[in-house]
Design an enzyme around this catalytic site. Structure first.
Site, PDB file in Angstrom:
ATOM      1  N   TYR A   1      28.659  34.862   7.445  1.00 10.80           N
ATOM      2  CA  TYR A   1      27.506  35.512   8.060  1.00 10.80           C
ATOM      3  C   TYR A   1      27.529  35.192   9.553  1.00 10.80           C
ATOM      4  O   TYR A   1      28.101  34.171   9.968  1.00 10.80           O
ATOM      5  CB  TYR A   1      26.213  34.998   7.423  1.00 10.80           C
ATOM      6  CG  TYR A   1      25.968  35.613   6.060  1.00 10.80           C
ATOM      7  CD1 TYR A   1      25.079  36.667   5.891  1.00 10.80           C
ATOM      8  CD2 TYR A   1      26.668  35.149   4.947  1.00 10.80           C
ATOM      9  CE1 TYR A   1      24.865  37.230   4.647  1.00 10.80           C
ATOM     10  CE2 TYR A   1      26.463  35.717   3.705  1.00 10.80           C
ATOM     11  CZ  TYR A   1      25.563  36.764   3.548  1.00 10.80           C
ATOM     12  OH  TYR A   1      25.370  37.336   2.326  1.00 10.80           O
TER      13      TYR A   1
ATOM     14  N   TYR B   1      32.829  35.465  -1.235  1.00 10.53           N
ATOM     15  CA  TYR B   1      32.936  34.420  -0.210  1.00 10.53           C
ATOM     16  C   TYR B   1      32.432  33.096  -0.760  1.00 10.53           C
ATOM     17  O   TYR B   1      31.605  33.072  -1.667  1.00 10.53           O
ATOM     18  CB  TYR B   1      32.170  34.812   1.056  1.00 10.53           C
ATOM     19  CG  TYR B   1      30.680  34.922   0.896  1.00 10.53           C
ATOM     20  CD1 TYR B   1      29.863  33.792   0.977  1.00 10.53           C
ATOM     21  CD2 TYR B   1      30.094  36.156   0.665  1.00 10.53           C
ATOM     22  CE1 TYR B   1      28.486  33.890   0.831  1.00 10.53           C
ATOM     23  CE2 TYR B   1      28.715  36.269   0.506  1.00 10.53           C
ATOM     24  CZ  TYR B   1      27.916  35.136   0.586  1.00 10.53           C
ATOM     25  OH  TYR B   1      26.573  35.235   0.431  1.00 10.53           O
TER      26      TYR B   1
ATOM     27  N   ARG C   1      30.663  33.311  -4.246  1.00 10.67           N
ATOM     28  CA  ARG C   1      29.675  34.307  -4.596  1.00 10.67           C
ATOM     29  C   ARG C   1      30.390  35.627  -4.816  1.00 10.67           C
ATOM     30  O   ARG C   1      31.329  35.975  -4.084  1.00 10.67           O
ATOM     31  CB  ARG C   1      28.681  34.512  -3.441  1.00 10.67           C
ATOM     32  CG  ARG C   1      27.745  33.352  -3.219  1.00 10.67           C
ATOM     33  CD  ARG C   1      26.308  33.865  -3.126  1.00 10.67           C
ATOM     34  NE  ARG C   1      25.976  34.609  -4.334  1.00 10.67           N
ATOM     35  CZ  ARG C   1      25.048  35.545  -4.408  1.00 10.67           C
ATOM     36  NH1 ARG C   1      24.343  35.870  -3.339  1.00 10.67           N
ATOM     37  NH2 ARG C   1      24.806  36.171  -5.532  1.00 10.67           N
TER      38      ARG C   1
ATOM     39  N   HIS D   1      28.555  41.222  -2.294  1.00 18.52           N
ATOM     40  CA  HIS D   1      27.219  41.827  -2.388  1.00 18.52           C
ATOM     41  C   HIS D   1      26.654  42.145  -1.006  1.00 18.52           C
ATOM     42  O   HIS D   1      27.117  41.610   0.002  1.00 18.52           O
ATOM     43  CB  HIS D   1      26.267  40.850  -3.085  1.00 18.52           C
ATOM     44  CG  HIS D   1      26.144  39.561  -2.326  1.00 18.52           C
ATOM     45  ND1 HIS D   1      27.003  38.513  -2.535  1.00 18.52           N
ATOM     46  CD2 HIS D   1      25.304  39.170  -1.321  1.00 18.52           C
ATOM     47  CE1 HIS D   1      26.692  37.520  -1.700  1.00 18.52           C
ATOM     48  NE2 HIS D   1      25.677  37.899  -0.951  1.00 18.52           N
TER      49      HIS D   1
ATOM     50  N   HIS E   1      22.698  42.222   0.795  1.00 17.32           N
ATOM     51  CA  HIS E   1      21.296  41.834   0.570  1.00 17.32           C
ATOM     52  C   HIS E   1      20.330  42.911   1.081  1.00 17.32           C
ATOM     53  O   HIS E   1      20.595  43.527   2.120  1.00 17.32           O
ATOM     54  CB  HIS E   1      20.954  40.565   1.362  1.00 17.32           C
ATOM     55  CG  HIS E   1      21.689  39.347   0.918  1.00 17.32           C
ATOM     56  ND1 HIS E   1      21.150  38.420   0.076  1.00 17.32           N
ATOM     57  CD2 HIS E   1      22.939  38.895   1.218  1.00 17.32           C
ATOM     58  CE1 HIS E   1      22.005  37.434  -0.115  1.00 17.32           C
ATOM     59  NE2 HIS E   1      23.112  37.702   0.572  1.00 17.32           N
TER      60      HIS E   1
END
Ligand code: BEZ
Ligand code: FE
Length: 615
Positions: free
Chosen positions: A488, A522, A543, A546, A548
């Site tokens: 991120y 990730y 994870r 995806h 969010h």
């Protein structure tokens, strides 16, 4: 493994209630009796005699513990001399034992009115003593035809007798749970009996004339006795019979001393059964729980108290059990912290906010239980405190290690399940995660949120509706995701400003559209305490891929969720337990010209999705 079993419920007729003693004459006649031998050493003999009236042709008041055969011979003479055709016994285990001894010798039917919690009135077992040796036999002829439980007959049983008698009943239920020939019906009855005794016995000890508690205890004792009837004898009962016969010990008190010690001994052999006992008792450790119950109610906890010398036990096996029972050591040597727990809980008595009081006292209870049931060491607890301290130290407004800890332990998903996702009509929610940043940059329809970062172009076209499918214009939609390497923006110090996060406002048809890049799996941050936990437990940190979404609109509950790439990695082992079946969607290959005038070198993907939000 399939458990095979034979279940053959006992045919005893049971009459239960308050004041049921008045039914005794009718029950005798039901069995074809007209000449009763009343065996009654106990209190209440007169009440039973009065209820029987002139059905009584003889009385015998000499029943003794462990059913000595010479006493039975005397009673037999009385029975024969009076030509009795039915035995009615009122009292505890000794009178019941004598009635059984008479029945098995003559075939006369029996009606038993128990005044204690012995349970032997519903078993086909008879233990007799001759020359200091106890022999036990089992036969359908021994089983009483009718048992009348009248709670009124138990109200004046002194606490000092009630406690051992009820623990004797508890032993029947406990031993049934690890008996090799138990079955599901016996298990269920045994657990119900244990729960009943655990609840009612302290209540009776506190207020001996509490009719409701007495009734619950009597009911539990009946259930416990019927368990004993259904299974073969276990170690505890064998030991108690041996000790009782050999040393003429009081029966119920012997059970009371021996039960916790035998349970501790059985812990290795039958851990599952004892775990169920512990649960039914509401304590962390079954054996220690029974010991504490007995001690708190003033019952005997050692054979020493019953007058035995240590050396008299030589040669009786298992020696370790006898040694512990003689000295009255608390099983497992785990100290009893229940008073401490109670004290801590009481310290919150004046908490003004009832919800706070509930949460904090229950937390204390669970923490104490956790420490006790795991026999936690000081070193382990200090490690835990150090771990939490480091979790705090590494945290700031970007690094949210506590959120990550909650996520990787599944707590966030549990709370999410409790708070959201209660309606099947709305899109399921998913955890927020630690990478949401308040107030993302506002972007217009068709914008590219990737800030030019590398990755497979992805066109997202979404609609926001209510639960009836009606568009929700003006819904505010925050979007955030990682780059193609799984980072991120907040994890990339070299990046200038927010990337791969944006805020859109749905148009008049409740729609929004934007360009981004395809998300990949990730790892969650591994360089902190959570990484250490995952590493130490051999868990992977990944994870599933995806994007969010957080969707809000006036009058609607805010929806926090994620959409997962169908076919992506780790969908069934997501390290934060965030994946829900309905949130796994097709991120298909785009066909034709890319939307919004975009030019792409190779292929592009598209995600089409309708979110349903609820009021
Ligand atoms: C996330 O998807 O951003 C995330 C969620 C929980 C823990 C770590 C990351
Ligand atoms: Fe994420």
């Amino acid at each position: 493994m399939t458990r095979g079993f034979v279940h053959s419920p006992a045919p005893t007729r049971v009459v239960f209630g308050a004041g049921t003693v008045t039914a005794v004459a009718e029950e005798v006649r039901r069995l074809g009796g007209s000449r009763v031998l009343l065996v009654a050493r106990a209190r209440h003999a007169e009440r039973v005699a009065a209820a029987l009236g002139d059905l009584v042709v003889a009385r015998f008041d000499g029943a003794r513990m462990h059913t000595p055969v010479e006493v039975t011979a005397q009673a037999l003479d009385v029975l024969k001399g009076a030509a009795a055709d039915c035995v009615v016994a009122v009292g505890g285990g000794s009178t019941t034992g004598l009635a059984k001894a008479l029945a098995v010798r003559t075939g006369v039917p029996q009606v038993i009115l128990p005044t204690t919690y012995a349970g032997s009135e519903v078993t086909p077992v008879l233990g007799e003593t001759e020359n200091g040796r106890k022999t036990t036999r089992r036969s359908p002829d021994i089983l009483p035809e009718t048992v009348i439980y009248d709670v009124d007959l138990t109200l004046d049983l002194p606490v000092s007798i009630t406690v051992p008698s009820a623990v004797n009943a508890l032993a029947h239920a406990v031993e049934a749970l690890y008996a090799p020939d138990a079955n599901p019906a016996v298990d269920a009855v045994a657990l119900q009996a244990i729960r009943g005794i655990a609840r009612a016995l302290p209540a009776v000890a506190a207020n001996p004339s509490d009719v409701d508690a007495r009734a619950e205890l009597l009911e539990a004792a009946w259930l416990a006795g019927s368990c004993l009837a259904a299974v073969s004898m276990g170690l505890h009962h064998k030991l108690c019979h041996q000790l009782g016969g050999q040393f003429d010990l009081p029966h119920a008190e012997t059970h009371t001393v021996m039960l916790p010690q035998v349970m501790a001994y059985k812990q290795n052999e039958a851990p599952e059964a004892l775990a169920r006992v512990a649960e039914a008792l509401g304590v962390p450790d079954a054996a220690a729980g029974v010991f504490d119950l007995v001690r708190s109610l003033g019952g005997p906890t050692s054979l020493r108290e019953l007058g035995l010398t240590e050396s008299s036990l030589d040669g009786i096996e298992p020696a370790s059990v006898l040694r512990a029972a003689w000295a009255g050591v608390r099983p497992d040597g785990v100290p009893d912290v229940s008073a401490l727990t109670a004290q801590v809980i009481a310290s919150f008595d004046d908490t003004p906010d009832p919800r706070l009081k509930q949460l904090i006292t229950d937390l204390v209870r669970h923490l104490h239980h956790f420490a006790v049931s795991n026999d936690l060491t000081e070193q382990e607890w200090l490690f835990a405190i150090g771990f939490l301290t480091r979790t705090g130290q590494i945290s700031d407004d970007k690094r949210k290690e506590f959120v990550l800890l909650s996520d990787t332990l599944g707590v966030s998903s549990v709370v999410d399940a409790l708070t959201n996702s209660r309606s099947p009509l709305t899109t399921p929610s998913a955890v927020l995660g630690p990478f949401y940043v308040e107030g993302p940059p506002a972007m217009d329809r068709g914008a590219d949120i990737s800030g030019g970062l590398d990755g497979e172009p992805l066109w997202v076209s979404a609609a926001i509706t209510d639960t009836d499918g009606k568009p929700v214009p003006g819904a505010v939609v925050d979007v955030w995701q990682s780059n193609k390497d799984g980072f991120y923006d907040v994890q990339l110090p070299d990046l200038d400003g927010p990337v791969l996060r944006a805020r859109f406002v749905a148009d008049d048809e409740g729609r929004l559209e934007f360009w981004t890049i395809l998300p990949h799996e990730y790892p969650v941050p591994e360089d902190g305490p959570v990484g250490q936990m995952l590493d130490g437990t051999d868990r992977h940190p990944y994870r599933a891929p995806h994007v969010h979404f957080m969707i809000g609109a006036p009058g609607f509950h805010t929806l926090v969720t994620q959409l997962f790439v169908k076919g992506g990695l780790y969908l069934d082992s997501d390290t934060v337990f965030g994946v829900k079946e309905d949130l796994i969607v097709e991120f298909g290959h785009g066909e034709g010209a890319p939307p919004a005038g975009r030019e792409v070198a190779d292929g592009w993907r598209r995600l089409d999705y309708t979110f349903r939000i609820g009021r």
